[in-house]
Design a protein around this motif. Structure first.
Motif, PDB file in Angstrom:
ATOM      1  N   ILE A  32     -12.979  18.613  28.898  1.00 14.92           N
ATOM      2  CA  ILE A  32     -14.145  19.214  29.555  1.00 14.92           C
ATOM      3  C   ILE A  32     -14.232  18.739  31.004  1.00 14.92           C
ATOM      4  CG2 ILE A  32     -16.677  19.253  29.562  1.00 14.92           C
ATOM      5  CD1 ILE A  32     -16.438  19.033  26.425  1.00 14.92           C
ATOM      6  N   THR A  33     -13.921  17.473  31.222  1.00 13.45           N
ATOM      7  CA  THR A  33     -13.915  16.922  32.583  1.00 13.45           C
ATOM      8  C   THR A  33     -12.904  17.671  33.452  1.00 13.45           C
ATOM      9  OG1 THR A  33     -14.544  14.753  31.730  1.00 13.45           O
ATOM     10  CG2 THR A  33     -13.569  14.804  33.920  1.00 13.45           C
ATOM     11  N   ARG A  34     -11.693  17.840  32.924  1.00  8.67           N
ATOM     12  CA  ARG A  34     -10.654  18.578  33.659  1.00  8.67           C
ATOM     13  C   ARG A  34     -11.088  20.011  33.964  1.00  8.67           C
ATOM     14  NH1 ARG A  34      -7.819  16.712  29.790  1.00  8.67           N
ATOM     15  NH2 ARG A  34      -6.704  14.790  30.081  1.00  8.67           N
ATOM     16  N   PHE A  35     -11.706  20.653  32.971  1.00  9.58           N
ATOM     17  CA  PHE A  35     -12.193  22.023  33.147  1.00  9.58           C
ATOM     18  C   PHE A  35     -13.072  22.128  34.392  1.00  9.58           C
ATOM     19  CE2 PHE A  35     -15.685  25.009  32.540  1.00  9.58           C
ATOM     20  CZ  PHE A  35     -15.032  26.196  32.224  1.00  9.58           C
ATOM     21  N   TRP A  36     -14.033  21.204  34.518  1.00 10.29           N
ATOM     22  CA  TRP A  36     -14.953  21.268  35.652  1.00 10.29           C
ATOM     23  C   TRP A  36     -14.301  20.834  36.960  1.00 10.29           C
ATOM     24  CZ3 TRP A  36     -18.725  24.382  35.591  1.00 10.29           C
ATOM     25  CH2 TRP A  36     -19.327  24.706  34.374  1.00 10.29           C
ATOM     26  N   LEU A  37     -13.400  19.854  36.897  1.00  9.93           N
ATOM     27  CA  LEU A  37     -12.695  19.446  38.116  1.00  9.93           C
ATOM     28  C   LEU A  37     -11.835  20.579  38.665  1.00  9.93           C
ATOM     29  CD1 LEU A  37     -11.676  15.789  37.187  1.00  9.93           C
ATOM     30  CD2 LEU A  37     -13.313  16.496  38.959  1.00  9.93           C
ATOM     31  N   GLU A  38     -11.189  21.327  37.772  1.00 11.99           N
ATOM     32  CA  GLU A  38     -10.371  22.462  38.197  1.00 11.99           C
ATOM     33  C   GLU A  38     -11.214  23.571  38.824  1.00 11.99           C
ATOM     34  OE1 GLU A  38      -8.252  23.443  34.622  1.00 11.99           O
ATOM     35  OE2 GLU A  38      -6.896  21.716  34.828  1.00 11.99           O
ATOM     36  N   ARG A  39     -12.496  23.575  38.541  1.00  6.95           N
ATOM     37  CA  ARG A  39     -13.397  24.568  39.113  1.00  6.95           C
ATOM     38  C   ARG A  39     -14.094  24.062  40.369  1.00  6.95           C
ATOM     39  NH1 ARG A  39     -11.764  25.541  34.607  1.00  6.95           N
ATOM     40  NH2 ARG A  39     -11.693  27.564  33.643  1.00  6.95           N
ATOM     41  N   GLY A  40     -13.736  22.847  40.791  1.00 10.26           N
ATOM     42  CA  GLY A  40     -14.184  22.363  42.085  1.00 10.26           C
ATOM     43  C   GLY A  40     -15.439  21.515  42.122  1.00 10.26           C
ATOM     44  N   VAL A  41     -15.905  21.012  40.982  1.00  8.68           N
ATOM     45  CA  VAL A  41     -17.073  20.136  41.064  1.00  8.68           C
ATOM     46  C   VAL A  41     -16.705  18.889  41.866  1.00  8.68           C
ATOM     47  CG1 VAL A  41     -18.113  20.938  38.904  1.00  8.68           C
ATOM     48  CG2 VAL A  41     -16.679  18.905  38.887  1.00  8.68           C
ATOM     49  N   ASP A  42     -17.686  18.316  42.508  1.00  7.11           N
ATOM     50  CA  ASP A  42     -17.452  17.141  43.355  1.00  7.11           C
ATOM     51  C   ASP A  42     -17.424  15.838  42.568  1.00  7.11           C
ATOM     52  OD1 ASP A  42     -17.282  18.607  45.702  1.00  7.11           O
ATOM     53  OD2 ASP A  42     -19.455  18.594  45.950  1.00  7.11           O
ATOM     54  N   GLY A  43     -18.036  15.809  41.408  1.00  5.69           N
ATOM     55  CA  GLY A  43     -18.091  14.573  40.642  1.00  5.69           C
ATOM     56  C   GLY A  43     -18.985  14.727  39.435  1.00  5.69           C
ATOM     57  N   PHE A  44     -19.242  13.612  38.784  1.00  4.99           N
ATOM     58  CA  PHE A  44     -20.039  13.594  37.570  1.00  4.99           C
ATOM     59  C   PHE A  44     -21.041  12.466  37.639  1.00  4.99           C
ATOM     60  CE2 PHE A  44     -15.885  15.276  36.527  1.00  4.99           C
ATOM     61  CZ  PHE A  44     -16.215  16.452  35.878  1.00  4.99           C
ATOM     62  N   ARG A  45     -22.188  12.692  37.065  1.00  9.70           N
ATOM     63  CA  ARG A  45     -23.198  11.643  36.936  1.00  9.70           C
ATOM     64  C   ARG A  45     -22.875  10.840  35.675  1.00  9.70           C
ATOM     65  NH1 ARG A  45     -29.765  12.355  36.906  1.00  9.70           N
ATOM     66  NH2 ARG A  45     -30.174  10.208  36.295  1.00  9.70           N
ATOM     67  N   LEU A  46     -22.636   9.549  35.833  1.00  7.50           N
ATOM     68  CA  LEU A  46     -22.190   8.701  34.717  1.00  7.50           C
ATOM     69  C   LEU A  46     -23.182   7.584  34.416  1.00  7.50           C
ATOM     70  CD1 LEU A  46     -18.431   8.429  35.756  1.00  7.50           C
ATOM     71  CD2 LEU A  46     -19.458  10.016  34.118  1.00  7.50           C
ATOM     72  N   ASP A  47     -24.463   7.838  34.581  1.00  5.61           N
ATOM     73  CA  ASP A  47     -25.451   6.773  34.417  1.00  5.61           C
ATOM     74  C   ASP A  47     -25.591   6.286  32.984  1.00  5.61           C
ATOM     75  OD1 ASP A  47     -26.568   9.356  34.001  1.00  5.61           O
ATOM     76  OD2 ASP A  47     -28.583   8.563  34.205  1.00  5.61           O
ATOM     77  N   THR A  48     -25.068   7.002  32.004  1.00  2.79           N
ATOM     78  CA  THR A  48     -25.162   6.543  30.613  1.00  2.79           C
ATOM     79  C   THR A  48     -23.795   6.194  30.016  1.00  2.79           C
ATOM     80  OG1 THR A  48     -24.959   8.775  29.701  1.00  2.79           O
ATOM     81  CG2 THR A  48     -27.198   7.978  30.208  1.00  2.79           C
ATOM     82  N   ILE A  49     -22.782   6.097  30.841  1.00  5.56           N
ATOM     83  CA  ILE A  49     -21.431   5.894  30.320  1.00  5.56           C
ATOM     84  C   ILE A  49     -21.294   4.561  29.570  1.00  5.56           C
ATOM     85  CG2 ILE A  49     -20.338   4.823  32.330  1.00  5.56           C
ATOM     86  CD1 ILE A  49     -18.023   6.957  31.750  1.00  5.56           C
ATOM     87  N   ASN A  50     -22.123   3.585  29.884  1.00  2.00           N
ATOM     88  CA  ASN A  50     -22.042   2.307  29.156  1.00  2.00           C
ATOM     89  C   ASN A  50     -22.639   2.402  27.748  1.00  2.00           C
ATOM     90  OD1 ASN A  50     -24.612   2.496  30.448  1.00  2.00           O
ATOM     91  ND2 ASN A  50     -24.925   0.326  30.089  1.00  2.00           N
ATOM     92  N   PHE A  51     -23.156   3.564  27.371  1.00  4.08           N
ATOM     93  CA  PHE A  51     -23.684   3.776  26.018  1.00  4.08           C
ATOM     94  C   PHE A  51     -22.701   4.524  25.119  1.00  4.08           C
ATOM     95  CE2 PHE A  51     -27.609   3.125  28.336  1.00  4.08           C
ATOM     96  CZ  PHE A  51     -28.398   2.433  27.430  1.00  4.08           C
ATOM     97  N   TYR A  52     -21.489   4.824  25.591  1.00  2.00           N
ATOM     98  CA  TYR A  52     -20.575   5.665  24.821  1.00  2.00           C
ATOM     99  C   TYR A  52     -20.091   5.015  23.533  1.00  2.00           C
ATOM    100  CZ  TYR A  52     -20.084   9.166  28.523  1.00  2.00           C
ATOM    101  OH  TYR A  52     -20.293  10.166  29.431  1.00  2.00           O
ATOM    102  N   PHE A  53     -19.971   3.713  23.509  1.00  2.00           N
ATOM    103  CA  PHE A  53     -19.456   3.034  22.314  1.00  2.00           C
ATOM    104  C   PHE A  53     -20.522   2.151  21.688  1.00  2.00           C
ATOM    105  CE2 PHE A  53     -15.596   4.125  24.477  1.00  2.00           C
ATOM    106  CZ  PHE A  53     -14.681   4.349  23.472  1.00  2.00           C
ATOM    107  N   HIS A  54     -20.632   2.258  20.370  1.00  2.00           N
ATOM    108  CA  HIS A  54     -21.393   1.323  19.552  1.00  2.00           C
ATOM    109  C   HIS A  54     -20.379   0.417  18.865  1.00  2.00           C
ATOM    110  CE1 HIS A  54     -25.361   3.285  19.597  1.00  2.00           C
ATOM    111  NE2 HIS A  54     -24.684   4.422  19.682  1.00  2.00           N
ATOM    112  N   SER A  55     -20.830  -0.708  18.385  1.00  2.00           N
ATOM    113  CA  SER A  55     -19.970  -1.540  17.556  1.00  2.00           C
ATOM    114  C   SER A  55     -19.495  -0.707  16.365  1.00  2.00           C
ATOM    115  CB  SER A  55     -20.749  -2.758  17.080  1.00  2.00           C
ATOM    116  OG  SER A  55     -20.064  -3.399  16.040  1.00  2.00           O
ATOM    117  N   GLN A  56     -18.240  -0.847  15.986  1.00  2.00           N
ATOM    118  CA  GLN A  56     -17.729  -0.075  14.850  1.00  2.00           C
ATOM    119  C   GLN A  56     -18.438  -0.422  13.555  1.00  2.00           C
ATOM    120  OE1 GLN A  56     -13.547   0.470  14.349  1.00  2.00           O
ATOM    121  NE2 GLN A  56     -13.220   0.905  16.494  1.00  2.00           N
ATOM    122  N   GLY A  57     -18.998  -1.606  13.452  1.00  2.00           N
ATOM    123  CA  GLY A  57     -19.738  -1.990  12.254  1.00  2.00           C
ATOM    124  C   GLY A  57     -21.140  -1.414  12.198  1.00  2.00           C
ATOM    125  N   LEU A  58     -21.580  -0.777  13.273  1.00  2.00           N
ATOM    126  CA  LEU A  58     -22.910  -0.169  13.374  1.00  2.00           C
ATOM    127  C   LEU A  58     -24.032  -1.160  13.039  1.00  2.00           C
ATOM    128  CD1 LEU A  58     -22.181   3.371  11.877  1.00  2.00           C
ATOM    129  CD2 LEU A  58     -22.225   2.685  14.283  1.00  2.00           C
TER     130      LEU A  58
END
Length: 101
Positions: A32-58
């Motif tokens: 999806i990132t590549r899709f938008w980059l190929e269409r010329g977006v300037d960047g992405f807002r990543l303010d929640t990227i540190n929430f992508y992973f939880h501990s595998q043990g939940l």
């Protein structure tokens, strides 16, 4: 009788988290990132990227002592301030994904 399902989420229950431990989920996001980059977006807002992973043990986060709570992070009445977020954000696995990103 209705059956209620529970989903992992960091923000609203209507916004369930994706399982970033699954390589196919990571690949889909990168596609999806590549899709938008190929269409010329300037960047992405990543303010929640540190929430992508939880501990595998939940595991549940432990409570945060009252003297460590910070109402600058979220309103003082928000349950977010009552947890020490060791299992649900800024996980070491995130660094590997960021390198791929």
């Amino acid at each position: 009788t209705s059956r209620q399902q529970y989903y992992m989420h960091n923000f609203l229950a209507e916004q369930p988290d994706l399982n970033f431990h699954n390589a196919e989920v990571q690949d889909a996001l990168l596609d999806i990132t590549r899709f938008w980059l190929e269409r010329g977006v300037d960047g992405f807002r990543l303010d929640t990227i540190n929430f992508y992973f939880h501990s595998q043990g939940l595991e549940d986060n432990p409570p945060l002592p009252p003297e460590q709570r910070n109402d600058q992070t979220a309103p003082a009445v928000n349950p977010y301030n009552y947890q020490d977020h060791i299992y649900d954000k800024s996980r070491p696995e995130n660094l590997g994904f960021l390198e791929r990103f």
